[in-house]
Scaffold this motif. Structure first.
Motif, PDB file in Angstrom:
ATOM      1  N   ALA A  43       5.432  -3.626  37.713  1.00 34.87           N
ATOM      2  CA  ALA A  43       5.595  -5.080  37.682  1.00 34.87           C
ATOM      3  C   ALA A  43       5.335  -5.697  39.052  1.00 34.87           C
ATOM      4  O   ALA A  43       4.743  -6.776  39.153  1.00 34.87           O
ATOM      5  CB  ALA A  43       7.005  -5.434  37.197  1.00 34.87           C
ATOM      6  N   GLN A  44       5.748  -5.016  40.094  1.00 37.79           N
ATOM      7  CA  GLN A  44       5.520  -5.497  41.455  1.00 37.79           C
ATOM      8  C   GLN A  44       4.023  -5.658  41.725  1.00 37.79           C
ATOM      9  O   GLN A  44       3.570  -6.698  42.203  1.00 37.79           O
ATOM     10  CB  GLN A  44       6.144  -4.517  42.454  1.00 37.79           C
ATOM     11  N   VAL A  45       3.240  -4.632  41.399  1.00 38.04           N
ATOM     12  CA  VAL A  45       1.794  -4.692  41.623  1.00 38.04           C
ATOM     13  C   VAL A  45       1.173  -5.802  40.780  1.00 38.04           C
ATOM     14  O   VAL A  45       0.370  -6.601  41.275  1.00 38.04           O
ATOM     15  CB  VAL A  45       1.127  -3.332  41.315  1.00 38.04           C
ATOM     16  N   LEU A  46       1.546  -5.871  39.517  1.00 42.47           N
ATOM     17  CA  LEU A  46       0.995  -6.904  38.633  1.00 42.47           C
ATOM     18  C   LEU A  46       1.348  -8.313  39.114  1.00 42.47           C
ATOM     19  O   LEU A  46       0.509  -9.218  39.081  1.00 42.47           O
ATOM     20  CB  LEU A  46       1.478  -6.678  37.203  1.00 42.47           C
ATOM     21  N   ASN A  47       2.571  -8.496  39.573  1.00 42.60           N
ATOM     22  CA  ASN A  47       2.969  -9.807  40.105  1.00 42.60           C
ATOM     23  C   ASN A  47       2.162 -10.167  41.344  1.00 42.60           C
ATOM     24  O   ASN A  47       1.702 -11.300  41.487  1.00 42.60           O
ATOM     25  CB  ASN A  47       4.465  -9.850  40.415  1.00 42.60           C
ATOM     26  N   LYS A  80      -4.186 -13.936  42.629  1.00 41.83           N
ATOM     27  CA  LYS A  80      -5.389 -14.100  41.798  1.00 41.83           C
ATOM     28  C   LYS A  80      -6.436 -13.020  42.106  1.00 41.83           C
ATOM     29  O   LYS A  80      -7.614 -13.286  42.299  1.00 41.83           O
ATOM     30  CB  LYS A  80      -5.978 -15.502  41.957  1.00 41.83           C
ATOM     31  N   ILE A  81      -5.947 -11.788  42.157  1.00 44.48           N
ATOM     32  CA  ILE A  81      -6.749 -10.623  42.492  1.00 44.48           C
ATOM     33  C   ILE A  81      -6.997  -9.816  41.221  1.00 44.48           C
ATOM     34  O   ILE A  81      -6.071  -9.597  40.439  1.00 44.48           O
ATOM     35  CB  ILE A  81      -6.004  -9.760  43.554  1.00 44.48           C
ATOM     36  N   PRO A  82      -8.235  -9.319  41.001  1.00 39.39           N
ATOM     37  CA  PRO A  82      -8.563  -8.661  39.730  1.00 39.39           C
ATOM     38  C   PRO A  82      -8.034  -7.245  39.520  1.00 39.39           C
ATOM     39  O   PRO A  82      -7.926  -6.789  38.396  1.00 39.39           O
ATOM     40  CB  PRO A  82     -10.094  -8.646  39.724  1.00 39.39           C
ATOM     41  N   VAL A 141      -5.547  -3.807  35.943  1.00 36.92           N
ATOM     42  CA  VAL A 141      -6.462  -4.936  35.948  1.00 36.92           C
ATOM     43  C   VAL A 141      -5.789  -6.089  35.207  1.00 36.92           C
ATOM     44  O   VAL A 141      -4.831  -5.878  34.462  1.00 36.92           O
ATOM     45  CB  VAL A 141      -7.831  -4.598  35.300  1.00 36.92           C
ATOM     46  N   ASN A 142      -6.297  -7.292  35.440  1.00 42.27           N
ATOM     47  CA  ASN A 142      -5.720  -8.470  34.793  1.00 42.27           C
ATOM     48  C   ASN A 142      -6.825  -9.419  34.361  1.00 42.27           C
ATOM     49  O   ASN A 142      -8.003  -9.070  34.359  1.00 42.27           O
ATOM     50  CB  ASN A 142      -4.703  -9.141  35.718  1.00 42.27           C
ATOM     51  N   LYS A 143      -6.463 -10.643  34.042  1.00 38.27           N
ATOM     52  CA  LYS A 143      -7.434 -11.622  33.546  1.00 38.27           C
ATOM     53  C   LYS A 143      -8.514 -11.942  34.575  1.00 38.27           C
ATOM     54  O   LYS A 143      -9.615 -12.332  34.218  1.00 38.27           O
ATOM     55  CB  LYS A 143      -6.722 -12.913  33.125  1.00 38.27           C
ATOM     56  N   ASP A 158     -11.233  -9.510  34.033  1.00 37.66           N
ATOM     57  CA  ASP A 158     -11.998  -9.886  32.838  1.00 37.66           C
ATOM     58  C   ASP A 158     -13.034 -10.952  33.160  1.00 37.66           C
ATOM     59  O   ASP A 158     -14.069 -11.030  32.502  1.00 37.66           O
ATOM     60  CB  ASP A 158     -11.070 -10.378  31.738  1.00 37.66           C
ATOM     61  N   GLY A 159     -12.770 -11.765  34.177  1.00 38.14           N
ATOM     62  CA  GLY A 159     -13.693 -12.824  34.571  1.00 38.14           C
ATOM     63  C   GLY A 159     -14.878 -12.339  35.395  1.00 38.14           C
ATOM     64  O   GLY A 159     -15.813 -13.100  35.632  1.00 38.14           O
ATOM     65  N   LEU A 160     -14.852 -11.080  35.827  1.00 41.86           N
ATOM     66  CA  LEU A 160     -15.972 -10.529  36.585  1.00 41.86           C
ATOM     67  C   LEU A 160     -17.114 -10.177  35.636  1.00 41.86           C
ATOM     68  O   LEU A 160     -16.909  -9.897  34.468  1.00 41.86           O
ATOM     69  CB  LEU A 160     -15.537  -9.280  37.360  1.00 41.86           C
ATOM     70  N   ILE A 161     -18.295 -10.147  36.183  1.00 41.00           N
ATOM     71  CA  ILE A 161     -19.485  -9.835  35.391  1.00 41.00           C
ATOM     72  C   ILE A 161     -19.561  -8.344  35.123  1.00 41.00           C
ATOM     73  O   ILE A 161     -19.308  -7.540  35.957  1.00 41.00           O
ATOM     74  CB  ILE A 161     -20.761 -10.288  36.141  1.00 41.00           C
TER      75      ILE A 161
END
Length: 136
Positions: A95-99, A105-107, A128-130, A133-136
């Motif tokens: 959770a710490q890393v995800l937060n 705003k890091i992928p 990974v997070n949203k 997903d926004g990367l090509i």
């Protein structure tokens, strides 16, 4: 700025390689701060740009709260790296890393636990997070 998933994945491969190099020389059983300092040296040796102990700003209802959170490393402004030296990582560490990733705003994020016998097989976790997903 890296713009593709492939490039971010290649960067994470370099980071894991740096961690394996540190672990190969030191082994398990030392303090987190030792691994963190050696990891900084290794990231520098391989030529990656990073911020260490970077303060993560938090905004709450329009108010900035500073000084509460620091990520161990932000590499190339793309990957959060959190270092641990514990008997086992817990969901709170995930959770710490995800937060940190979401606040910055890091992928991608990597949780490294140096207190294992084999860092490659059981000492790392990637997230990974949203923003990924926004990367090509």
């Amino acid at each position: 700025m890296v713009s593709s998933r492939k490039e971010v994945d290649a960067l994470s491969y370099q980071i894991v390689g740096a961690a394996i190099e540190v672990h190969k020389h030191l082994g398990p059983g030392l303090l987190e701060s030792v691994y963190q300092r050696c990891m900084a040296i290794e990231l520098g040796i391989i030529g990656l740009d990073f911020k260490q102990e970077m303060e993560i700003p938090i905004e709450y209802k329009g108010n900035k709260i500073e000084g509460l959170f620091r990520c161990d490393f932000l590499v190339e402004d793309l990957i959060v790296v959190e270092i641990k030296a514990v008997s086992e990582t817990l969901p709170i560490h995930d959770a710490q890393v995800l937060n940190y990733m979401n606040l910055l705003k890091i992928p991608k994020g990597i949780l490294m636990n140096f207190n294992v016998t084999n860092l490659f097989y059981n000492g790392q976790k990637t997230f990974v997070n949203k923003y990924f997903d926004g990367l090509i």
